[in-house]
Design a protein around this motif. Sequence first.
Motif, short mmCIF file in Angstrom:
data_model
loop_
_atom_site.label_atom_id
_atom_site.label_comp_id
_atom_site.label_asym_id
_atom_site.label_seq_id
_atom_site.Cartn_x
_atom_site.Cartn_y
_atom_site.Cartn_z
N ALA A 90 0.83 -1.21 0.00
CA ALA A 90 0.00 0.00 0.00
C ALA A 90 0.87 1.26 0.00
O ALA A 90 1.96 1.26 0.57
N ARG A 91 0.37 2.29 -0.65
CA ARG A 91 1.05 3.60 -0.68
C ARG A 91 0.14 4.61 -0.02
O ARG A 91 -0.90 4.98 -0.60
N PRO A 92 0.47 5.08 1.18
CA PRO A 92 -0.38 6.05 1.88
C PRO A 92 -0.68 7.28 1.01
O PRO A 92 0.22 7.82 0.36
N GLY A 93 -1.94 7.68 0.99
CA GLY A 93 -2.35 8.84 0.21
C GLY A 93 -2.70 8.53 -1.24
O GLY A 93 -3.07 9.41 -1.99
N TYR A 94 -2.55 7.28 -1.64
CA TYR A 94 -2.85 6.88 -3.01
C TYR A 94 -3.88 5.76 -3.03
O TYR A 94 -4.05 5.04 -2.06
N HIS A 95 -4.55 5.63 -4.16
CA HIS A 95 -5.51 4.54 -4.38
C HIS A 95 -5.07 3.79 -5.63
O HIS A 95 -4.70 4.40 -6.63
N TYR A 96 -5.12 2.47 -5.56
CA TYR A 96 -4.72 1.68 -6.72
C TYR A 96 -5.87 1.61 -7.72
O TYR A 96 -7.00 1.29 -7.36
N ARG A 97 -5.59 1.94 -8.97
CA ARG A 97 -6.56 1.86 -10.06
C ARG A 97 -6.18 0.65 -10.90
O ARG A 97 -5.13 0.64 -11.53
N PRO A 98 -7.00 -0.40 -10.90
CA PRO A 98 -6.63 -1.65 -11.59
C PRO A 98 -6.58 -1.50 -13.11
O PRO A 98 -7.19 -0.59 -13.69
N ALA A 99 -5.86 -2.40 -13.75
CA ALA A 99 -5.79 -2.45 -15.21
C ALA A 99 -7.19 -2.70 -15.76
O ALA A 99 -8.01 -3.36 -15.13
N ARG A 100 -7.44 -2.17 -16.96
CA ARG A 100 -8.78 -2.32 -17.54
C ARG A 100 -8.73 -2.13 -19.05
O ARG A 100 -7.81 -1.54 -19.59
N TRP A 101 -9.74 -2.67 -19.71
CA TRP A 101 -9.92 -2.47 -21.15
C TRP A 101 -11.07 -1.48 -21.33
O TRP A 101 -12.10 -1.59 -20.68
N VAL A 102 -10.90 -0.52 -22.25
CA VAL A 102 -11.93 0.48 -22.52
C VAL A 102 -12.34 0.36 -23.98
O VAL A 102 -11.49 0.31 -24.87
N HIS A 103 -13.65 0.30 -24.20
CA HIS A 103 -14.18 0.19 -25.57
C HIS A 103 -14.20 1.58 -26.19
O HIS A 103 -14.85 2.49 -25.68
N GLU A 104 -13.47 1.75 -27.30
CA GLU A 104 -13.39 3.04 -28.00
C GLU A 104 -13.72 2.82 -29.47
O GLU A 104 -12.90 2.33 -30.22
N GLY A 105 -14.93 3.19 -29.85
CA GLY A 105 -15.37 2.97 -31.23
C GLY A 105 -15.45 1.48 -31.52
O GLY A 105 -16.15 0.75 -30.83
N ARG A 106 -14.70 1.03 -32.53
CA ARG A 106 -14.68 -0.40 -32.87
C ARG A 106 -13.55 -1.14 -32.18
O ARG A 106 -13.43 -2.35 -32.31
N ASP A 107 -12.71 -0.42 -31.47
CA ASP A 107 -11.52 -1.03 -30.86
C ASP A 107 -11.62 -1.08 -29.34
O ASP A 107 -12.48 -0.47 -28.73
N TRP A 108 -10.68 -1.82 -28.76
CA TRP A 108 -10.53 -1.93 -27.32
C TRP A 108 -9.13 -1.45 -26.96
O TRP A 108 -8.16 -1.91 -27.53
N ARG A 109 -9.02 -0.52 -25.99
CA ARG A 109 -7.74 0.02 -25.57
C ARG A 109 -7.45 -0.43 -24.14
O ARG A 109 -8.29 -0.32 -23.26
N PHE A 110 -6.22 -0.92 -23.93
CA PHE A 110 -5.81 -1.40 -22.62
C PHE A 110 -5.15 -0.28 -21.83
O PHE A 110 -4.31 0.45 -22.35
N HIS A 111 -5.56 -0.13 -20.56
CA HIS A 111 -4.96 0.84 -19.65
C HIS A 111 -4.37 0.06 -18.48
O HIS A 111 -5.10 -0.69 -17.80
N ARG A 112 -3.07 0.22 -18.25
CA ARG A 112 -2.40 -0.48 -17.15
C ARG A 112 -2.89 0.04 -15.81
O ARG A 112 -3.35 1.16 -15.70
N GLY A 113 -2.72 -0.79 -14.77
CA GLY A 113 -3.04 -0.36 -13.43
C GLY A 113 -2.02 0.68 -12.95
O GLY A 113 -0.88 0.69 -13.40
N TYR A 114 -2.48 1.57 -12.08
CA TYR A 114 -1.59 2.62 -11.60
C TYR A 114 -2.06 3.15 -10.24
O TYR A 114 -3.18 2.87 -9.82
N TRP A 115 -1.20 3.89 -9.59
CA TRP A 115 -1.54 4.54 -8.32
C TRP A 115 -1.96 5.98 -8.60
O TRP A 115 -1.25 6.72 -9.25
N GLY A 116 -3.14 6.36 -8.10
CA GLY A 116 -3.64 7.72 -8.27
C GLY A 116 -3.96 8.33 -6.92
O GLY A 116 -4.13 7.62 -5.92
N ARG A 117 -4.03 9.61 -6.87
CA ARG A 117 -4.37 10.32 -5.62
C ARG A 117 -5.86 10.49 -5.49
O ARG A 117 -6.59 10.58 -6.35
#
Length: 110
Positions: A83-110
């Motif tokens: 865990a990183r105090p002050g941060y929240h983990y955002r898991p990896a996910r696929w996002v549907h954009e038009g006819r395609d799917w874009r992958f977004h890696r997991g990351y730590w955000g505030r």
Amino acid sequence: MTAITRPLALLAGLGLALGAVAYAPASQARTHVSVGVVVGVPPPPVRVVHVRPRPGYVWAPGYWRWSPRGHRHVWVDGYWVRARPGYHYRPARWVHEGRDWRFHRGYWGR
């Protein structure tokens, strides 16, 4: 190009690019660089895994990654991240954009 020249040229280009990043001034060294994956095939449903809370850690759930060699989605198991105090983990996910799917890696955000 000959069969051996092309891979060597690609490898040399990659080495130059990595060398430029390694020797960047300190002000540029903090720049975030990411490489995205866009495919026209939707990922399978996410596998749900129930885990017990672990003090001081956050569960990074598994996700489907794209395998260009196999031309298919491949499951990556989840794992514990300190865990990183002050941060929240955002898991990896696929996002549907038009006819395609874009992958977004997991990351730590505030």
